[in-house]
Design an enzyme around this catalytic site. Structure first.
Site, PDB file in Angstrom:
ATOM      1  CG  HIS A  16      -1.686   1.140   1.187  1.00  0.00           C
ATOM      2  ND1 HIS A  16      -3.112   1.012   2.435  1.00  0.00           N
ATOM      3  CD2 HIS A  16      -2.470   2.453   0.963  1.00  0.00           C
ATOM      4  CE1 HIS A  16      -3.479   1.995   1.429  1.00  0.00           C
ATOM      5  NE2 HIS A  16      -2.747   2.945   0.749  1.00  0.00           N
ATOM      6  CG  HIS A  18      -1.082   5.754  -2.665  1.00  0.00           C
ATOM      7  ND1 HIS A  18      -2.694   5.798  -3.429  1.00  0.00           N
ATOM      8  CD2 HIS A  18      -1.904   5.933  -1.412  1.00  0.00           C
ATOM      9  CE1 HIS A  18      -3.858   5.087  -2.595  1.00  0.00           C
ATOM     10  NE2 HIS A  18      -2.677   5.277  -1.629  1.00  0.00           N
ATOM     11  CG  HIS A 196      -8.062   3.126  -0.067  1.00  0.00           C
ATOM     12  ND1 HIS A 196      -7.286   2.513  -1.379  1.00  0.00           N
ATOM     13  CD2 HIS A 196      -6.991   3.991   0.252  1.00  0.00           C
ATOM     14  CE1 HIS A 196      -5.771   3.063  -1.370  1.00  0.00           C
ATOM     15  NE2 HIS A 196      -5.018   4.036  -0.423  1.00  0.00           N
ATOM     16  CD  GLU A 199      -7.478   6.937   4.701  1.00  0.00           C
ATOM     17  OE1 GLU A 199      -8.250   6.528   3.112  1.00  0.00           O
ATOM     18  OE2 GLU A 199      -6.407   7.080   5.065  1.00  0.00           O
ATOM     19  CG  ASP A 278       0.423   8.762   0.636  1.00  0.00           C
ATOM     20  OD1 ASP A 278      -0.068   9.002  -0.509  1.00  0.00           O
ATOM     21  OD2 ASP A 278      -0.573   8.218   1.097  1.00  0.00           O
TER      22      ASP A 278
HETATM   23  N1  HPA Z   1      -7.013   7.124   1.200  1.00  0.00           N
HETATM   24  C1  HPA Z   1      -7.282   7.750   0.362  1.00  0.00           C
HETATM   25  N2  HPA Z   1      -7.057   8.245  -1.128  1.00  0.00           N
HETATM   26  C2  HPA Z   1      -5.622   8.153  -1.189  1.00  0.00           C
HETATM   27  C3  HPA Z   1      -4.943   8.451   0.236  1.00  0.00           C
HETATM   28  C4  HPA Z   1      -5.185   7.561   1.466  1.00  0.00           C
HETATM   29  O1  HPA Z   1      -4.549   7.125   2.512  1.00  0.00           O
HETATM   30  N3  HPA Z   1      -3.935   8.463  -0.247  1.00  0.00           N
HETATM   31  C5  HPA Z   1      -3.546   8.629  -1.383  1.00  0.00           C
HETATM   32  N4  HPA Z   1      -4.417   8.587  -1.541  1.00  0.00           N
HETATM   33 ZN    ZN Z   2      -3.261   4.975   0.654  1.00  0.00          ZN
END
Ligand code: HPA
Ligand code: ZN
Length: 337
Positions: A16, A18, A196, A199, A278
């Site tokens: 995971h 990006h 996703h 979260e 990230d």
């Molecule tokens: N969540 C949703 N979108 C995203 C994330 C995340 O943690 N990081 C980059 N795009």
């Molecule tokens: Zn993410």
């Protein structure tokens, strides 16, 4: 033996991350300069100080702005190569990397510019450093179903370079069900699916990702713990959750790392993994995520080895490769310090 030394020594997979979220301010300024693009911050330090987020959206706004300096194939190559150098440092031997094509195609950057830069970096990382990788194309969930379908069409000629599709960006208000038909088509074309969910969004979004998008993994998923039936299902199905501790902390999904549910879920038998999400924005790559969460939750050697093995079990590697890496984790003997 310190935890830090153990974490550094063990091989691990990242599931995971990006690629646009690995864009360090130094490289951002360098690429902006050579492309003649301006950044609305005077220097690296001021930009870094702006990385103070109160939720997912406040991060996404700055993340999309940062990605807008990426224009040419070489930019995407340099971005991914810088990330692979961090993998080498952290003993990440395999990475399944998200990219967000719509962030770039919406600005007039061609799909193949993005993909060619990334695939060339993946090939070189394998040759130079022995790091394996796969690419996962994410749809931006705040955009329309129609836009996602158009993106999927653009990806079809590059199918051999993209293992799966994912779903990211602003979660609340954009449930997985919005993309049921896109994912159906993507799976029919042979793409694997991840999303996703859970979260910032509720457990219902995790159910939708499982039942409607038919995902092989849930990205984040930490809010699944609010629903005990869902927890029992995740455990029974050994459905992986790609958890990102420093991301959860920076985006205020948890108030402190000591309150993170990673250890509880691991002990209950959920197939949880540790990832960086990230890292350029959230303060650390893989080993920093491992070390900080292990210290905060007082994880023992067994927990850490299990998290590393989980990272391979939850990956899209072959069964033989998974077994081989898990054995390497078990056999990794550390010199006494
Ligand atoms: N969540 C949703 N979108 C995203 C994330 C995340 O943690 N990081 C980059 N795009
Ligand atoms: Zn993410």
């Amino acid at each position: 033996m310190t935890r830090k030394a153990l974490i550094r020594a063990l091989p691990k997979a990242e599931l995971h991350v990006h690629i646009e979220g690995t864009f360090e301010p130094e490289l951002m300024f360098e690429i902006a300069r050579r492309n003649g693009v301006s950044i609305p911050y005077p220097d690296v330090e001021t930009l870094r100080r702006a990385y103070d987020f109160h939720n997912l959206q406040s991060f996404l706004d700055i993340y999309y702005a940062g990605a807008s300096v990426l224009l040419y194939e070489q930019d995407f190559y340099d971005l991914a190569t810088a990330y692979f150098a961090r993998c080498r440092d952290d003993h990440v031997v395999h990475s399944e990397i998200f990219f967000d094509p719509q962030t770039h195609t919406a600005r007039g950057v061609a799909f193949d510019t993005v993909l060619n830069g990334l695939t060339r970096a993946c090939r070189d990382a394998e040759t130079k450093w022995g790091i394996g990788s796969r690419l996962i194309m994410c749809f931006l969930r705040h955009l329309s179903e129609e836009d996602a379908f158009a993106t999927l069409e653009q990806a079809l000629p590059f199918k051999q370079h993209i293992i799966g599709v994912g779903l990211d960006s602003s979660e609340v208000g954009h449930p997985p069900s919005k993309f049921t038909r896109v994912f159906e088509r993507a799976r029919a074309e042979g793409f694997l699916a991840v999303a996703h969910a859970g979260e910032e969004g509720p457990p219902e979004y995790v159910y939708e990702a499982l039942d409607l998008l038919k995902v092989s993994r849930i990205d984040h998923g930490v809010r699944a713990e609010e629903d005990d039936a869902l927890m029992r299902r995740l455990i029974a199905e050994q459905m992986p959750l790609t958890v990102c501790p420093l991301s959860n902390l920076k985006l205020k999904v948890v108030s402190e790392l000591t309150r993170h549910n990673l250890h509880r879920m691991l002990e209950r038998g959920v197939l949880v993994t540790v990832n960086s999400d990230d890292p350029a924005y959230f303060g650390g790559y893989m080993n920093k995520n491992f070390t900080d969460v292990a210290d905060a939750l007082d994880l023992n050697e067994n927990n850490i080895r299990m998290l590393c093995k989980n990272s391979f079990k939850a990956s899209f590697l072959s069964d033989a490769e998974k077994e081989q890496w898990c054995r390497r984790v078990d056999e990794c003997v550390l010199d006494a310090v």
